[in-house]
Design an enzyme around this catalytic site. Structure first.
Site, PDB file in Angstrom:
ATOM      1  N   PHE A  66       0.859  -1.190   0.000  1.00 51.16           N
ATOM      2  CA  PHE A  66       0.000   0.000   0.000  1.00 51.16           C
ATOM      3  C   PHE A  66       0.897   1.242   0.000  1.00 51.16           C
ATOM      4  O   PHE A  66       1.868   1.304   0.760  1.00 51.16           O
ATOM      5  CB  PHE A  66      -0.940   0.002   1.209  1.00 51.16           C
TER       6      PHE A  66
ATOM      7  N   TYR B 105     -11.426   2.578  10.080  1.00 51.13           N
ATOM      8  CA  TYR B 105     -12.601   2.936   9.260  1.00 51.13           C
ATOM      9  C   TYR B 105     -13.007   1.879   8.243  1.00 51.13           C
ATOM     10  O   TYR B 105     -13.929   2.086   7.484  1.00 51.13           O
ATOM     11  CB  TYR B 105     -12.376   4.276   8.545  1.00 51.13           C
ATOM     12  N   LYS B 106     -12.294   0.741   8.223  1.00 51.77           N
ATOM     13  CA  LYS B 106     -12.667  -0.293   7.263  1.00 51.77           C
ATOM     14  C   LYS B 106     -13.623  -1.271   7.963  1.00 51.77           C
ATOM     15  O   LYS B 106     -14.748  -0.914   8.262  1.00 51.77           O
ATOM     16  CB  LYS B 106     -11.411  -0.970   6.721  1.00 51.77           C
TER      17      LYS B 106
ATOM     18  N   ASP C 145       0.951  -4.464   8.806  1.00 46.10           N
ATOM     19  CA  ASP C 145      -0.160  -3.543   8.581  1.00 46.10           C
ATOM     20  C   ASP C 145      -1.423  -4.398   8.466  1.00 46.10           C
ATOM     21  O   ASP C 145      -1.563  -5.207   7.539  1.00 46.10           O
ATOM     22  CB  ASP C 145       0.087  -2.732   7.296  1.00 46.10           C
TER      23      ASP C 145
ATOM     24  N   ARG D  99     -12.453  -4.009  -7.061  1.00 47.82           N
ATOM     25  CA  ARG D  99     -12.436  -4.719  -5.767  1.00 47.82           C
ATOM     26  C   ARG D  99     -13.863  -4.872  -5.253  1.00 47.82           C
ATOM     27  O   ARG D  99     -14.651  -3.921  -5.277  1.00 47.82           O
ATOM     28  CB  ARG D  99     -11.660  -3.924  -4.710  1.00 47.82           C
TER      29      ARG D  99
HETATM   30  C1  LIG Z   1      -2.818  -1.350   3.893  1.00 46.95           C
HETATM   31  C2  LIG Z   1      -3.245   0.042   4.207  1.00 46.95           C
HETATM   32  N1  LIG Z   1      -2.524   0.787   5.059  1.00 46.95           N
HETATM   33  C3  LIG Z   1      -2.879   2.054   5.367  1.00 46.95           C
HETATM   34  C4  LIG Z   1      -4.010   2.624   4.812  1.00 46.95           C
HETATM   35  C5  LIG Z   1      -4.443   4.020   5.074  1.00 46.95           C
HETATM   36  O1  LIG Z   1      -3.746   4.706   6.014  1.00 46.95           O
HETATM   37  P1  LIG Z   1      -4.327   6.100   6.528  1.00 46.95           P
HETATM   38  O2  LIG Z   1      -5.523   5.821   7.354  1.00 46.95           O
HETATM   39  O3  LIG Z   1      -3.205   6.704   7.245  1.00 46.95           O
HETATM   40  O4  LIG Z   1      -4.739   6.906   5.325  1.00 46.95           O
HETATM   41  C6  LIG Z   1      -4.788   1.871   3.937  1.00 46.95           C
HETATM   42  C7  LIG Z   1      -6.004   2.469   3.336  1.00 46.95           C
HETATM   43  O5  LIG Z   1      -6.656   1.958   2.509  1.00 46.95           O
HETATM   44  C8  LIG Z   1      -4.393   0.568   3.613  1.00 46.95           C
HETATM   45  O6  LIG Z   1      -5.101  -0.162   2.770  1.00 46.95           O
END
Ligand SMILES: Cc1ncc(COP(=O)(O)O)c(C=O)c1O
Length: 412
Positions: free
Chosen positions: A131, A224-225, A199, A371
């Site tokens: 990501f 938020y997911k 992550d 997706r």
């Molecule tokens: C693997 C991953 N890491 C981090 C993030 C997002 O990070 P942030 O909340 O800091 O924008 C996402 C967002 O889709 C993600 O898929």
């Protein structure tokens, strides 16, 4: 592969919904009528209780008790309290997780902390196509800390060596949904004396995660997911207890101080996870995340995982049987897949827009990926079945060719 898989009838999938142990969880969400929401891996749906919970924080607590709320309503403890609620979802102990900042900021804190804990080693190891924020933050750390560099290797395990300070990987890949073997990769990092940072943004709340069981050192993830904390919800970070006291946050804000309300001039880190706090916690966002976490009340992760797999198997069967022209971009082996299914098509953007116009909400990831996220708490088997029929229709009739669908939006 088209046509090889069995495609059930609508009655068949309705029977699956009727037998689903998580079936009633859908009532915990305020989903709009006429929409099949397959994007909970990007932004979780709105829990029914969120609006009242946020209103209570705003009106009764902020409005009524004003600044006394920091003590009276426990605002000051919200980062640790919510961290303890996330812990069982990721196989961690309550005191190993804290809620703070964004996933990006937490990556920065933990990559720097890991590098400083491995002073003689120069390499931050990650994978190409991770990501973007994981790559960008690693690159930023490398330019900030003298003598560090980022290496992105397709074969991570082969690339880990005695110069590796930390391995930074995403457990479930954002684009393909491919799930990494946490035990094996963590063990490989440890065998070389490196730290392992996972992550969990696309894992937490949807797939099985056992941080303690696999001996992971560090982790971050989104609120938020699948945790349903709302747009831009605070994120979380995990540090294994054995490293508490050893690792230091580079963002030495006052909320991570041992005694913030002594107002001393010199920084001294708090014990445990609190040292990874930086500034004042966003209490309204914390209230929304709290309501998001309520949607997991009385839910067994084993049921979530089993349903995630069953939903994605159904979706893949439907794509194979009914949607010629789409190329499977996710692993076919359920044990190697997270909770979203990705398909590739040269016109994935237009197809995604045509689906949204028909009420099927997925998303697009450049250059050619559509997706489709499966959220066990609210996605029904019937939703997947109907979505497949609509995708099949959009492909067969090529409605995606409407020029209106070619216009790219800022957020995809
Ligand atoms: C693997 C991953 N890491 C981090 C993030 C997002 O990070 P942030 O909340 O800091 O924008 C996402 C967002 O889709 C993600 O898929």
């Amino acid at each position: 592969m088209s046509g090889e898989r069995h495609w059930p009838t609508l009655d068949d999938v309705r029977a699956l919904d009727a037998a689903d142990t998580l079936g009633t969880c859908r009532d915990r969400f305020a989903l709009p009528d006429g929409v099949i929401y397959l994007d909970g891996n990007s932004l979780g749906a709105l829990p029914r209780a969120s609006a009242a919970r946020i209103a209570q924080t705003v009106t009764r607590e902020w409005g009524g008790d004003l600044i006394a709320s920091w003590n009276k309503h426990g605002w000051i403890d919200a980062p640790a309290r919510l961290g303890a609620r996330i812990a069982p979802l990721i196989g961690a102990a309550a005191d190993e997780v804290i809620v703070a900042d964004s996933t990006s900021a937490n990556l920065f804190k933990l990559i720097v902390a890991a590098c400083q804990a491995r002073p003689g080693r120069s390499m931050i190891l990650t994978e190409p196509g991770n990501f973007p924020t994981d790559l960008y933050i690693a690159q930023g750390v490398a330019t900030t800390l003298p003598g560090r560099q980022v290496s992105a290797a397709a074969d991570i395990v082969a690339a880990i060596d005695g110069d590796t300070a930390v391995v930074v990987l995403t457990h479930v890949h954002y684009k393909t949904g491919a799930m990494r073997d946490m035990h094996a990769i963590t063990a490989a990092a440890h065998a070389a004396g490196a730290l392992m940072l996972w992550d969990l943004s696309h894992s937490v709340g949807a797939v099985e995660v056992d941080l303690e069981g696999c001996g992971a050192d560090l982790a971050v993830g989104c609120g938020y997911k699948y945790l349903n904390g709302g747009p831009g919800a605070p994120a979380f970070l995990y540090v294994a207890r054995a490293l508490h006291g050893t690792l230091a946050s580079p963002m030495t804000g006052w909320m991570g101080h041992a005694a913030p309300f002594d107002f001393g001039d010199d920084y001294a880190p708090a014990d445990g996870m609190k040292r990874f706090l930086c500034g004042t916690p966003p209490i309204i966002g914390m209230a929304a995340l709290d309501a998001g976490l309520d949607t997991f009340d009385s839910v067994a992760m084993a049921d979530v995982v089993a349903k995630s797999r069953a939903l994605s198997e159904l979706l893949i069967a439907g794509i194979d049987a009914r949607c010629p022209g789409l190329t499977m971009a996710s692993p076919r082996d359920a044990a190697m897949r997270g909770s979203h299914v990705s398909v590739a098509h040269p016109n994935a953007w237009e197809i995604c827009q045509a689906l949204i116009a028909r009420g099927v909400i997925g998303d697009f990831r450049a250059p050619d990926v559509l997706r489709l996220g499966l959220t066990p708490l609210y996605t029904r088997f019937e939703d997947v079945w109907q979505a497949v029929e609509i995708i099949a229709d959009v492909l067969a009739r090529e409605t995606w060719r409407d020029p209106a669908y070619a216009v790219r939006a800022a957020v995809t």
